[in-house]
Each structure stands twice: as structure tokens, then as C-alpha cells.
Design an enzyme around this catalytic site. Structure first.
Site, short mmCIF file in Angstrom:
data_model
loop_
_atom_site.label_atom_id
_atom_site.label_comp_id
_atom_site.label_asym_id
_atom_site.label_seq_id
_atom_site.Cartn_x
_atom_site.Cartn_y
_atom_site.Cartn_z
N TRP A 120 -15.36 0.01 -6.77
CA TRP A 120 -14.65 -0.33 -5.53
C TRP A 120 -15.36 -1.46 -4.79
O TRP A 120 -14.71 -2.36 -4.25
CB TRP A 120 -14.45 0.89 -4.64
CG TRP A 120 -13.40 1.81 -5.22
CD1 TRP A 120 -13.58 3.08 -5.68
CD2 TRP A 120 -12.01 1.49 -5.45
NE1 TRP A 120 -12.39 3.57 -6.17
CE2 TRP A 120 -11.43 2.63 -6.04
CE3 TRP A 120 -11.22 0.37 -5.21
CZ2 TRP A 120 -10.07 2.67 -6.40
CZ3 TRP A 120 -9.87 0.41 -5.58
CH2 TRP A 120 -9.32 1.55 -6.16
N ASP A 190 -16.93 0.89 3.35
CA ASP A 190 -15.75 1.51 2.76
C ASP A 190 -16.10 2.98 2.56
O ASP A 190 -16.85 3.33 1.65
CB ASP A 190 -15.42 0.83 1.43
CG ASP A 190 -14.25 1.50 0.71
OD1 ASP A 190 -13.72 2.50 1.22
OD2 ASP A 190 -13.87 1.00 -0.38
N LYS A 214 -8.01 10.56 0.21
CA LYS A 214 -9.06 11.28 -0.50
C LYS A 214 -9.55 12.46 0.34
O LYS A 214 -9.56 13.58 -0.11
CB LYS A 214 -10.25 10.38 -0.83
CG LYS A 214 -10.11 9.53 -2.09
CD LYS A 214 -9.17 8.36 -1.95
CE LYS A 214 -8.92 7.59 -3.21
NZ LYS A 214 -9.69 6.38 -3.37
C1 LIG Z 1 -9.34 4.99 -3.45
C2 LIG Z 1 -10.32 4.01 -2.97
C3 LIG Z 1 -9.94 2.71 -2.59
C4 LIG Z 1 -8.51 2.20 -2.74
O1 LIG Z 1 -7.70 2.74 -1.77
P1 LIG Z 1 -6.14 2.37 -1.71
O2 LIG Z 1 -5.66 3.19 -0.55
O3 LIG Z 1 -5.52 2.74 -3.01
O4 LIG Z 1 -6.05 0.90 -1.44
C5 LIG Z 1 -10.91 1.86 -2.12
N1 LIG Z 1 -12.19 2.24 -2.00
C6 LIG Z 1 -12.60 3.48 -2.36
C7 LIG Z 1 -14.03 3.85 -2.23
C8 LIG Z 1 -11.68 4.40 -2.85
O5 LIG Z 1 -12.08 5.62 -3.22
#
Ligand SMILES: *Cc1c(COP(=O)(O)O)cnc(C)c1O
Length: 380
Positions: A120, A190, A214
Site C-alpha cells: 500500500w 494511511d 477494514k
Molecule cells: C485497503 C487499503 C487501501 C485501499 O483502500 P480503498 O478504499 O480500496 O481505496 C489502502 N491502504 C491500505 C493500508 C489498505 O488496507
């Protein structure tokens, strides 16, 4: 017709309940049962409203109350100071990969530092390159993103616009236990797959973003928590939606926000406050759950090969491989027969990934642990 509907509903409910799996999906992921039940009970009409949450104006009194409560819950749980804005956006974390550099890079600070500890972070840096300068302050790709950098390994630019980290790399299962030291440069995080899994000191961050699906709710909602002074960096020339200031000035109602997602976030944060008892308690439970699975990996190191270095292991995504792809496939189907589902690892890492976010009950992890011990003792 109507009568039949009312009579059949409880029967359907019983069936649905008894067939709920322990779902280890990495995302969208399992939600607390009590939250789902609440959604179900309010789906035809919010109390006193006469319509469901997805049928009313985002500017109506009842919805503004829900959005206000969602933000108040977040501020209380995460202890977000008043000089931070809370934004409810859409577009997922992928859009934040672009919005962060679009808004935070400036004419004076043209470049940002990325600490890349997994897929990511790599994706985030690749989007940022399109907006301006990116320096790799560290990149763990040489060792397949199995570990985090030591402080001495970081190559940081004291004039960077921001430093970007991914607190938990969802695919590889490596997680920062503490924030890296980045001096006065704003730390951007993030936190998509570990937001609210433990208390964090918000003041250490310039900006935190997390898609909801998540650890916080359904897909469609992305939460951004940012220091208000950073809003001054957003240029008026940015498209309205892509400008943080637009959203901050309009209390996240510049356009129609993800109303259902905000409603579910409100229920998830109610659950964290009222049923779990706050983020300290949540953290204790998360440590306990993760320890149960890592103990099995450590007990059968030849059979279950963990991906992450021991001191970088994630509390949220437990990643490991079995001695062969055939055994992995057998593991997944045998687990499924016991209603333990969605355990297949991401295609880039292979093997198994058990995602055990806040909402995964301890009993689900116990069941998986017992299954893993049993499978290893039969097959190893
Ligand atoms: C799932 C995830 C993303 C992507 O998220 P989207 O909502 O699909 O754009 C980005 N960073 C991390 C750490 C993730 O787990």
C-alpha cells in the site's frame, strides 16, 4: 403478501444467524454482530423518522444528528484535539494517495518522503509521483516487505512537505508498533487497516486517513483527520472535491456524503465506547487475539512460516505460508468446512492471511487457532 412477509421474517433471521461464518476477510471485513442487528432493526425506519437512513436528506435534522454523533464519538474515542478537522469523504484510501500530495505539496515544499513498508505504501508513492516530488525515505522491497526500518535506516529530508507511512500493511502483515521519529515534518499516515485498534497520540500526526471497510464500517466512507493549519496549503485551483478545505469549510457536506457509511461508523463507534469500553480495552483484546495465532506459528515453525519478522508482526493481519500451495489450498477448504472463511492470502504474498480486525470476536480466533493446531498435527 404483507402478512406472509411478516410471518416469514423471523424464520429467515434464524437461518441467517445460524449460518454466519467467522469471516477473516481483509476488507470489506466483518462487522460487530450487534451493529448489524441494529442496522437491521432500523432499516425500515429510524426511530421517530419514518424512513431509513438511506432515504433521507443529508441536510435533514435526523441525519445531521447522526453525522454529529459519529464525529463526536471519533473525537472522544481517539482523543482528537480541537485543532484537528475530521472529514468524511469518499473515493477510498486510493483517492487519498492523490489528495494528500495534491493538497500538501507546496511551491516551497515540493517533495515528500515516503517510508515504504509494503504494497500500500508503494501504491501511495506511485500516485504521489504524478503530483510532484517523491523521495523514498526507506523501501523494504528488497526483503519482500517483511520488516520495518530501524530509525538509523531512514533517509529523511528535514524540508519535506510531509512524511508518509502506512501504519499497518494489510497485505504483508507488518505494522508499526510506534510512530517513526520525523522531527517537525508533518507525519501522514494511511491507517486504513488499523484505525481505532489502539489509542494513538493524534498530536504526533499531521494527517491520518482511513477507508472504513477494514476496521470502521462499510466501503464508501473514508475518514480524514488533519491538523487545521495544514488546510492552508490547499490551493484554490484544485477541483472542489479534491480540496480538503472545501470539505472542512462545509462540514463534509459540500456534496452528498456517504450517508450510510457515516451511520454505520456511528454505530461501530458506539459499540467501541459502550460494549468494548474504549480503545485501551480494544487494544488488549487485539493483542490477545493476535498472540493466539502467532503462538501457533511459533509452535510449528516448519509448517506455518510467518511472513513478517517477529518484531514487526501485525495485530490485524496474520500472514503465513504452508510448505506447499497444495497444503495451503487444503487448509483453506478444510477451514471453510468449519465456517472459517476468507483466509486466502493476497496473490502477491500467497499462502494464508487471517484478518482479525476489531470486530473479529475472540471466539472466532480461538476457533481458528484450534483448527490450525489440529491441521498441523495431522499434516506436519
Ligand atoms: C485497503 C487499503 C487501501 C485501499 O483502500 P480503498 O478504499 O480500496 O481505496 C489502502 N491502504 C491500505 C493500508 C489498505 O488496507
Amino acid at each position: 403478501m404483507t402478512r406472509w412477509h411478516y410471518i416469514s421474517l423471523p424464520i429467515y433471521l434464524t437461518t441467517a444467524m445460524s449460518t454466519r461464518n467467522y469471516n477473516f476477510s481483509a476488507g470489506p471485513a466483518t462487522l460487530p454482530l450487534s451493529v448489524l442487528e441494529k442496522i437491521q432493526s432500523e432499516m425500515l425506519s429510524l426511530p421517530g423518522v419514518g424512513a431509513s437512513v438511506i432515504e433521507i436528506s443529508h441536510r435533514s435534522g435526523p441525519f445531521l444528528e447522526i453525522a454529529g454523533a459519529a464525529e463526536a464519538n471519533l473525537r472522544k474515542l481517539m482523543q482528537i484535539p480541537d485543532d484537528y478537522a475530521v472529514l468524511f469523504l469518499q473515493g477510498g484510501s486510493r483517492l487519498q494517495f492523490s489528495m494528500v500530495p495534491m493538497n500538501l505539496l507546496t511551491d516551497e515544499k515540493k517533495s515528500a518522503d515516503y517510508i515504504i513498508t509494503g504494497s500500500w505504501g508503494k501504491n501511495a508513492s506511485q500516485e504521489a509521483v504524478k503530483e510532484g516530488g517523491v523521495r523514498k525515505a526507506w523501501d523494504g522491497s528488497d526483503t519482500s516487505y517483511t520488516r520495518l526500518p530501524a530509525a538509523s535506516e531512514l533517509d529523511l529530508d528535514s524540508n519535506a512537505a510531509f512524511v508518509h507511512i502506512t501504519s499497518n500493511e494489510t497485505i504483508q502483515g507488518v505494522q508499526f508498533a510506534a510512530e517513526p521519529e520525523v522531527g517537525d515534518v508533518p507525519l501522514v499516515c494511511d491507517a486504513s487497516s488499523d484505525v481505532m485498534h489502539k489509542p494513538v497520540d493524534i498530536k504526533k500526526y499531521g494527517l491520518i486517513y482511513a477507508c472504513a471497510q477494514k476496521n470502521a464500517g462499510p466501503a464508501g466512507l473514508t475518514v480524514v483527520i488533519m491538523r487545521k493549519d495544514l488546510l492552508e496549503r490547499s490551493k484554490d485551483s484544485l477541483p472542489g472535491y479534491l480540496n480538503y478545505k472545501t470539505h472542512a469549510d462545509a462540514d463534509s457536506m459540500w456534496n452528498t456524503p456517504a450517508t450510510f457509511g457515516i451511520y454505520v461508523l456511528k454505530l461501530v463507534t458506539d459499540w467501541l465506547i459502550d460494549e468494548i469500553g474504549g480503545l485501551e480495552k480494544m487494544h488488549e483484546q487485539n493483542k490477545l487475539k493476535a498472540a493466539m495465532l502467532y503462538e501457533v506459528l511459533d509452535a510449528y515453525p516448519e509448517f506455518y512460516q510467518g511472513h513478517a519478522a517477529v518484531d514487526c508482526r501485525s495485530l490485524m493481519n496474520v500472514t503465513f505460508r504452508l510448505p506447499s500451495d497444495e497444503l495451503s489450498a487444503e487448509f483453506i477448504s478444510a477451514a471453510k468446512a468449519q465456517q472459517l472463511t476468507d483466509l486466502k492470502g493476497h496473490r502477491s504474498v500467497g499462502g494464508i492471511r487471517a484478518s482479525i480486525y476489531n470486530a473479529m470476536p475472540v471466539a472466532g480466533v480461538e476457533t481458528l487457532r484450534d483448527f490450525m493446531k489440529d491441521f498441523a498435527s495431522k499434516k506436519a
